[in-house]
Scaffold this motif. Structure first.
Motif, mmCIF file in Angstrom:
data_model
loop_
_atom_site.group_PDB
_atom_site.id
_atom_site.type_symbol
_atom_site.label_atom_id
_atom_site.label_comp_id
_atom_site.label_asym_id
_atom_site.label_seq_id
_atom_site.Cartn_x
_atom_site.Cartn_y
_atom_site.Cartn_z
ATOM 1 N N ALA A 220 0.822 -1.219 0.000
ATOM 2 C CA ALA A 220 0.000 0.000 0.000
ATOM 3 C C ALA A 220 0.851 1.263 0.000
ATOM 4 O O ALA A 220 0.546 2.236 -0.700
ATOM 5 N N SER A 223 2.514 1.924 -3.309
ATOM 6 C CA SER A 223 1.507 2.257 -4.321
ATOM 7 C C SER A 223 0.640 3.436 -3.887
ATOM 8 O O SER A 223 -0.481 3.603 -4.377
ATOM 9 N N ASN A 224 1.176 4.274 -3.000
ATOM 10 C CA ASN A 224 0.384 5.376 -2.465
ATOM 11 C C ASN A 224 -0.175 6.322 -3.533
ATOM 12 O O ASN A 224 -1.318 6.776 -3.406
ATOM 13 N N THR A 226 -1.315 5.570 -6.450
ATOM 14 C CA THR A 226 -2.521 4.913 -6.969
ATOM 15 C C THR A 226 -3.651 4.975 -5.950
ATOM 16 O O THR A 226 -4.818 5.218 -6.299
ATOM 17 N N VAL A 227 -3.302 4.767 -4.679
ATOM 18 C CA VAL A 227 -4.305 4.834 -3.609
ATOM 19 C C VAL A 227 -4.957 6.215 -3.600
ATOM 20 O O VAL A 227 -6.189 6.348 -3.553
ATOM 21 N N LYS A 228 -4.129 7.253 -3.671
ATOM 22 C CA LYS A 228 -4.656 8.618 -3.653
ATOM 23 C C LYS A 228 -5.470 8.918 -4.903
ATOM 24 O O LYS A 228 -6.490 9.614 -4.850
ATOM 25 N N ALA A 232 -8.715 5.899 -2.208
ATOM 26 C CA ALA A 232 -8.948 4.579 -1.608
ATOM 27 C C ALA A 232 -8.255 4.392 -0.263
ATOM 28 O O ALA A 232 -8.025 3.268 0.162
ATOM 29 N N GLU A 233 -7.941 5.511 0.415
ATOM 30 C CA GLU A 233 -7.244 5.371 1.696
ATOM 31 C C GLU A 233 -8.033 4.523 2.682
ATOM 32 O O GLU A 233 -7.486 3.641 3.352
ATOM 33 N N GLU A 236 -7.883 0.831 1.771
ATOM 34 C CA GLU A 236 -6.603 0.203 2.101
ATOM 35 C C GLU A 236 -6.465 -0.001 3.610
ATOM 36 O O GLU A 236 -5.899 -0.995 4.056
#
Length: 594
Positions: A220, A223-224, A226-228, A232-233, A236
């Motif tokens: 996670a 891949s922060n 992509t998360v942002k 999708a915080e 995750e």
């Protein structure tokens, strides 16, 4: 056994090594420094001898006092104090030898474990969570420390003291000695059996889930962006919460089982206390024990109870340390899938001639080979473009010349040298790769550019950056060439990362160059800069270009059209376009998309 057998999914699928196998792995580190290890063992045994003498000195002092022998009182007192002082000083001195032994071995164990992991194949790393691998390495280092402390510093000396005291008691008061000997043997046997059979399975499971936490976190965090991008915080966090919840449930079982064992240990201590005191009371009532005997027994019990408690704690620490080191011990038993032959020579770079001769290759678990008796020659200095649909074999071609996989048949020659018969490191240093998405280290730009040639001077790095059209943007950064680029180069734009990768290739000065979709994700202006730098880099080198955007390969000396692991067409751009075959259709699609 292949290196793939090592991996598990967080639930411990791989069959665990036995305690003896893990202990044997750690013991080999102890024996690397025989003199330091021997000194630590000898001093520890001398300290144990003084500890064994403490009940004797205590009994002697009480006998002297009870008999009213005033002339001997201070001598008996001095012996009692001196024995304990000698024990303390010698035990402390022993630790002066155990400390450097542990520190150096932990250093080497970590370095060698990392080197072992580095040697595993690309597929192994693709199947592994990087965070879990890191967690296993660091946990193994501290597992070694726990095992060494538990086994060499505490358990073996404790066993000597306990058996020695029991034998001394057996000689002095047979009933009390027999009781203590039985309790010691029972205590040790029950602890070892229950810890391995009852505690270890749950401990291995909680360790696997602990590694899974490291994997989930690293996945996670790296891949922060992509998360942002997907907001999708929370998702995750929930995903991690599921992993930590599984770990929590498993570790509670483990800790409860350790607590169960601790209860059993204390019950056995009660048996020892009752047995020894009862035996001494009985002997005193029968007139067979004097004050010194009673003092001996009480002192012996105090020593034994302390050692037994330590033994229980250290058996648990030993088991946990063995379990923590189990992954590193398992890695040491694995043979890397891609291994250099014994005595393999280094690759000798030449003009860059490449020949595939009857190559057969299939990916692991694939039903049929991708390449089946595939042959192809690339002349020195030739610029060859590989085009075709996804999965047609273009990227595999490059992986095979780098020997990231071994063949099932045939051979690959570079400048007349079989790539399977030279060292992998020397081969790969002769092939410069500029990938579609260069993964930079979270180090300075200077370090990243010089990575392929670490002995390069600053001026040589700057010259390479200028050729790659990277010097100008680097000078605009706050710290110039000393600027840290972030993990995987996240602080730089795509075009900047590409130019850094090209600068690295310039500096490496390898005779073979691979450009893998080097401009496919860039805007038109940045693509022009990168393409200009790439054209300069290609001069005088055998170049393999992988491209989906056919506009980037029109100047190739030869275009190879791949389909299902075969070259179905080859020639120059104009000729292939006029032929109206597969390439012409791909070109039409490419021009339509543009």
């Amino acid at each position: 056994m292949s290196d793939f057998d090592d991996e598990d999914d967080g639930a411990g699928k791989r069959r665990a090594l036995s305690n003896g196998q893990v202990l044997g792995f750690l013991a080999r580190f102890w024996l690397r420094r025989k003199a330091i290890f021997a000194a630590g063992v000898v001093l520890t045994l001398v300290a144990v001898a003084f500890d064994l003498a403490l009940p004797w000195a205590s009994g002697k002092l009480i006998d002297v006092v009870a008999a009213g022998q005033k002339s001997q009182a201070w001598g008996a007192w001095a012996a009692f104090v001196g024995v304990y002082l000698a024990f303390s000083l010698i035990r402390n001195l022993a630790h002066r030898f155990w400390i450097p032994l542990a520190a150096r071995n932990m250093e080497e164990m970590t370095n060698e474990g990392f080197a072992r992991v580095q040697a595993f194949s690309s597929d192994w790393h693709a199947d592994s969570f990087a965070g879990a691998t890191v967690r296993k390495l660091t946990r193994a280092m501290w597992g070694y420390d726990s095992v060494t402390d538990a086994f060499t510093i505490w358990l073996v000396p404790s066993l000597i003291v306990l058996v020695g005291l029991s034998v001394m008691m057996l000689v002095r008061q047979p009933l009390a000695g027999a009781i203590s000997l039985v309790v010691v043997v029972l205590y040790l046997a029950v602890n070892l059996w229950i810890t391995e059979r009852y505690v270890r399975p749950s401990n291995l499971k909680s360790n696997a889930l602990d590694s899974a936490i490291g994997g989930a976190l690293a996945d996670a965090v790296t891949s922060n962006p992509t998360v942002k991008a997907f907001g999708a915080e929370a998702r995750e966090t929930e995903r991690l919460a599921q992993v930590t919840a599984a770990w929590r449930d498993a570790v509670m079982v483990t800790w409860n089982r350790f607590t169960d064992v601790w209860l059993g240990q204390n019950l056995l201590l009660v048996v020892l206390q009752a047995g020894l005191s009862g035996a001494m009371v009985w002997a005193w009532l029968q007139g067979k024990a004097g004050p010194g005997d009673v003092a001996f027994a009480i002192t012996a019990f105090l020593l034994m109870s302390g050692y037994l408690r330590n033994m229980g704690e250290n058996i648990r620490m030993l088991q946990k340390g063995l379990d923590d080191s189990e992954d590193a011990a398992a890695w040491a038993r694995l043979t890397p899938q891609i291994a250099d032959q014994a005595g393999a020579p280094d690759f000798v770079p030449g003009p860059g001639e490449i020949a595939f001769q009857g190559v057969t290759f299939a990916y692991r678990n694939a039903g049929a080979p991708l390449y089946d008796r595939f042959s192809l020659d690339i002349a020195p200095g030739e610029k060859v473009a590989l085009v075709g649909p996804t999965g047609s074999g273009k990227s595999t071609f490059v992986k095979l010349i780098q020997r990231l996989h071994d063949l099932q048949g045939g051979r690959i020659l570079i400048d007349g040298q079989d790539v399977a018969r030279v060292t992998q490191g020397s081969l790969r240093r002769a092939i410069a790769v500029v990938p579609q998405d260069p993964a930079l280290f979270h180090r300075s730009l200077l370090d990243n550019i010089a990575y392929g040639r670490p002995d390069a001077t600053f001026d040589q790095v700057v010259e390479a950056a200028k050729k790659a059209r990277a010097h100008e943007f680097i000078l605009k950064l706050p710290h110039g060439y000393d600027t840290l680029v972030g993990e995987r180069g996240i602080k730089l734009s795509g075009g900047e990362r590409q130019r850094v990768a090209i600068a690295r290739a310039f500096l490496t000065d390898a005779p073979i160059l691979v450009l893998d979709e080097a401009t496919s994700s860039l805007d038109v202006e940045t693509e022009a800069l990168v393409q200009e730098a790439a054209e300069a880099l290609m001069q005088g080198r055998t170049t393999i270009v992988i491209a989906h955007r056919l506009s980037t390969v029109r100047g190739a000396d030869r275009i190879l059209v791949f389909q299902n692991g075969r070259v179905v067409e080859e020639g120059r751009h104009a000729d292939l376009k006029a032929a109206g075959g597969v390439y012409a259709r791909l070109n039409a699609v490419s021009e339509g998309a543009a």
